[in-house]
Design an enzyme around this catalytic site. Structure first.
Site, PDB file in Angstrom:
ATOM      1  N   GLU A   1      -1.053   5.285   4.388  1.00 47.32           N
ATOM      2  CA  GLU A   1      -1.642   3.503   4.226  1.00 47.32           C
ATOM      3  C   GLU A   1      -2.135   3.765   2.752  1.00 47.32           C
ATOM      4  O   GLU A   1      -2.636   4.709   2.056  1.00 47.32           O
ATOM      5  CB  GLU A   1      -2.721   3.529   5.212  1.00 47.32           C
ATOM      6  CG  GLU A   1      -3.581   2.394   5.166  1.00 47.32           C
ATOM      7  CD  GLU A   1      -2.703   1.067   5.385  1.00 47.32           C
ATOM      8  OE1 GLU A   1      -1.938   0.908   4.815  1.00 47.32           O
ATOM      9  OE2 GLU A   1      -3.239   0.312   6.279  1.00 47.32           O
TER      10      GLU A   1
ATOM     11  N   PHE B   1     -11.710  -6.169  -5.244  1.00 49.15           N
ATOM     12  CA  PHE B   1     -10.236  -6.114  -5.046  1.00 49.15           C
ATOM     13  C   PHE B   1      -9.435  -5.483  -6.016  1.00 49.15           C
ATOM     14  O   PHE B   1      -9.629  -5.671  -7.182  1.00 49.15           O
ATOM     15  CB  PHE B   1      -9.966  -7.607  -4.894  1.00 49.15           C
ATOM     16  CG  PHE B   1      -8.727  -7.779  -3.951  1.00 49.15           C
ATOM     17  CD1 PHE B   1      -8.708  -7.529  -2.738  1.00 49.15           C
ATOM     18  CD2 PHE B   1      -7.234  -7.851  -4.884  1.00 49.15           C
ATOM     19  CE1 PHE B   1      -7.627  -7.950  -1.902  1.00 49.15           C
ATOM     20  CE2 PHE B   1      -6.198  -7.855  -4.031  1.00 49.15           C
ATOM     21  CZ  PHE B   1      -6.297  -7.988  -2.652  1.00 49.15           C
TER      22      PHE B   1
ATOM     23  N   ARG C   1       1.965  -5.061  -7.973  1.00 51.56           N
ATOM     24  CA  ARG C   1       2.469  -3.811  -7.305  1.00 51.56           C
ATOM     25  C   ARG C   1       3.060  -2.936  -8.135  1.00 51.56           C
ATOM     26  O   ARG C   1       2.690  -1.596  -7.986  1.00 51.56           O
ATOM     27  CB  ARG C   1       3.405  -4.214  -6.442  1.00 51.56           C
ATOM     28  CG  ARG C   1       3.073  -4.918  -4.965  1.00 51.56           C
ATOM     29  CD  ARG C   1       4.070  -4.781  -3.888  1.00 51.56           C
ATOM     30  NE  ARG C   1       3.583  -5.729  -2.808  1.00 51.56           N
ATOM     31  CZ  ARG C   1       2.756  -5.568  -1.894  1.00 51.56           C
ATOM     32  NH1 ARG C   1       1.975  -4.696  -1.635  1.00 51.56           N
ATOM     33  NH2 ARG C   1       2.757  -6.514  -1.008  1.00 51.56           N
TER      34      ARG C   1
ATOM     35  N   ASP D   1      -9.690  -1.257   4.198  1.00 51.24           N
ATOM     36  CA  ASP D   1     -10.529  -2.079   4.098  1.00 51.24           C
ATOM     37  C   ASP D   1     -11.676  -2.599   5.388  1.00 51.24           C
ATOM     38  O   ASP D   1     -12.215  -1.754   5.679  1.00 51.24           O
ATOM     39  CB  ASP D   1      -9.960  -3.332   3.724  1.00 51.24           C
ATOM     40  CG  ASP D   1     -10.958  -4.220   2.976  1.00 51.24           C
ATOM     41  OD1 ASP D   1     -11.804  -4.178   2.792  1.00 51.24           O
ATOM     42  OD2 ASP D   1     -10.460  -5.723   3.251  1.00 51.24           O
TER      43      ASP D   1
HETATM   44  P1  IMP Z   1      -7.779  -4.123   6.652  1.00 55.30           P
HETATM   45  O1  IMP Z   1      -7.040  -4.327   7.626  1.00 55.30           O
HETATM   46  O2  IMP Z   1      -9.069  -5.003   6.453  1.00 55.30           O
HETATM   47  O3  IMP Z   1      -8.298  -2.700   6.584  1.00 55.30           O
HETATM   48  O4  IMP Z   1      -6.715  -4.285   5.245  1.00 55.30           O
HETATM   49  C1  IMP Z   1      -5.794  -3.386   4.983  1.00 55.30           C
HETATM   50  C2  IMP Z   1      -4.720  -4.118   4.369  1.00 55.30           C
HETATM   51  O5  IMP Z   1      -5.396  -5.047   3.454  1.00 55.30           O
HETATM   52  C3  IMP Z   1      -4.263  -2.955   3.221  1.00 55.30           C
HETATM   53  O6  IMP Z   1      -3.177  -2.451   3.916  1.00 55.30           O
HETATM   54  C4  IMP Z   1      -3.860  -3.922   2.042  1.00 55.30           C
HETATM   55  O7  IMP Z   1      -2.668  -4.477   2.300  1.00 55.30           O
HETATM   56  C5  IMP Z   1      -4.629  -5.124   2.068  1.00 55.30           C
HETATM   57  N1  IMP Z   1      -6.024  -4.712   0.994  1.00 55.30           N
HETATM   58  C6  IMP Z   1      -7.270  -4.445   1.730  1.00 55.30           C
HETATM   59  N2  IMP Z   1      -8.186  -4.271   0.327  1.00 55.30           N
HETATM   60  C7  IMP Z   1      -7.187  -4.738  -0.594  1.00 55.30           C
HETATM   61  C8  IMP Z   1      -7.286  -4.541  -2.166  1.00 55.30           C
HETATM   62  O8  IMP Z   1      -8.566  -4.379  -2.755  1.00 55.30           O
HETATM   63  N3  IMP Z   1      -6.222  -4.675  -2.880  1.00 55.30           N
HETATM   64  C9  IMP Z   1      -4.842  -5.130  -2.277  1.00 55.30           C
HETATM   65  N4  IMP Z   1      -4.823  -5.030  -0.993  1.00 55.30           N
HETATM   66  C10 IMP Z   1      -5.843  -4.982   0.000  1.00 55.30           C
HETATM   67 MG    MG Z   2      -1.300  -6.389   0.856  1.00 55.44          MG
END
Ligand code: IMP
Ligand code: MG
Length: 182
Positions: free
Chosen positions: A102, A155, A168, A106
């Site tokens: 992964e 972020f 990206r 977050d």
């Molecule tokens: P979660 O479900 O909140 O844990 O989010 C995970 C997904 O959110 C990751 O696979 C990323 O695609 C996106 N994400 C979370 N934080 C960031 C960041 O700081 N930059 C870019 N994508 C993020």
């Molecule tokens: Mg994303």
């Protein structure tokens, strides 16, 4: 694209060094598995983990299998929403060791959803390898077995990670100071 709205957190060299270390650790941990018959399955979560996955798996000194999954989170900008499987893996993982690769954890919701989804297919084990971990932001109970770097709340973009599908392709990791201006 560098301007004062971006701060470099990790250089390409720092990233490569750490990714290689992780691959060595994983190689060791799976060395007892008879993986010539039951190869561990490494699953890339698209799109964010694409470079991490490519770099990591190249350094695994064991026979493995690769597969890809895409979860859509109806995420607009920086907040997460409902989850859905957009492209599933095609490998039969029953009885196999699975390693989810992964980009970043977050809130943990994406990963938790994916782990539950894969568990239904009775894999022998599921481990999580995350390039980045924002531990302070966790909302659900999920943790990675292998972490590239712990990072604070901001972020970040680059090395596969996007802001609204941009940035990206950057070979380094940068923090976006003000996402509304990115
Ligand atoms: P979660 O479900 O909140 O844990 O989010 C995970 C997904 O959110 C990751 O696979 C990323 O695609 C996106 N994400 C979370 N934080 C960031 C960041 O700081 N930059 C870019 N994508 C993020
Ligand atoms: Mg994303």
């Amino acid at each position: 694209m560098m301007n004062d709205n971006f701060k470099i957190l990790l250089t390409p060299e720092q990233i490569q060094t750490r990714v290689k270390e992780l691959a060595e650790k994983i190689t060791l941990d799976y060395s007892s598995v008879d993986n010539s018959i039951r190869r561990p399955v490494f699953i890339c979560t698209l799109k964010g983990a694409v470079y991490f996955f490519a770099d990591l798996t190249k350094h695994i000194k064991r026979p493995i299998m690769l597969d890809f999954a895409k979860l859509s989170s109806y995420r607009s900008g920086t907040t997460s929403g409902d989850l859905e499987m957009q492209n599933d893996i095609t490998t039969d993982i029953e009885g196999r060791d699975v390693i989810i690769v992964e980009d970043i954890i977050d809130s943990g919701k994406t990963l938790k959803f994916f782990v539950e989804h894969l568990k239904k297919r009775n894999p022998k084990s599921i481990k999580i390898c995350a390039f980045l971990d924002k531990k302070e932001r966790r909302e659900v109970d999920v943790s990675a077995d292998y972490v590239g770097f712990d990072i604070p709340c901001g972020f970040v973009v680059g090395y596969g990670l996007d802001y609204a599908e941009k940035y990206r392709e950057l070979p380094y990791l940068a923090e976006v100071i003000d996402p509304s201006k990115a």
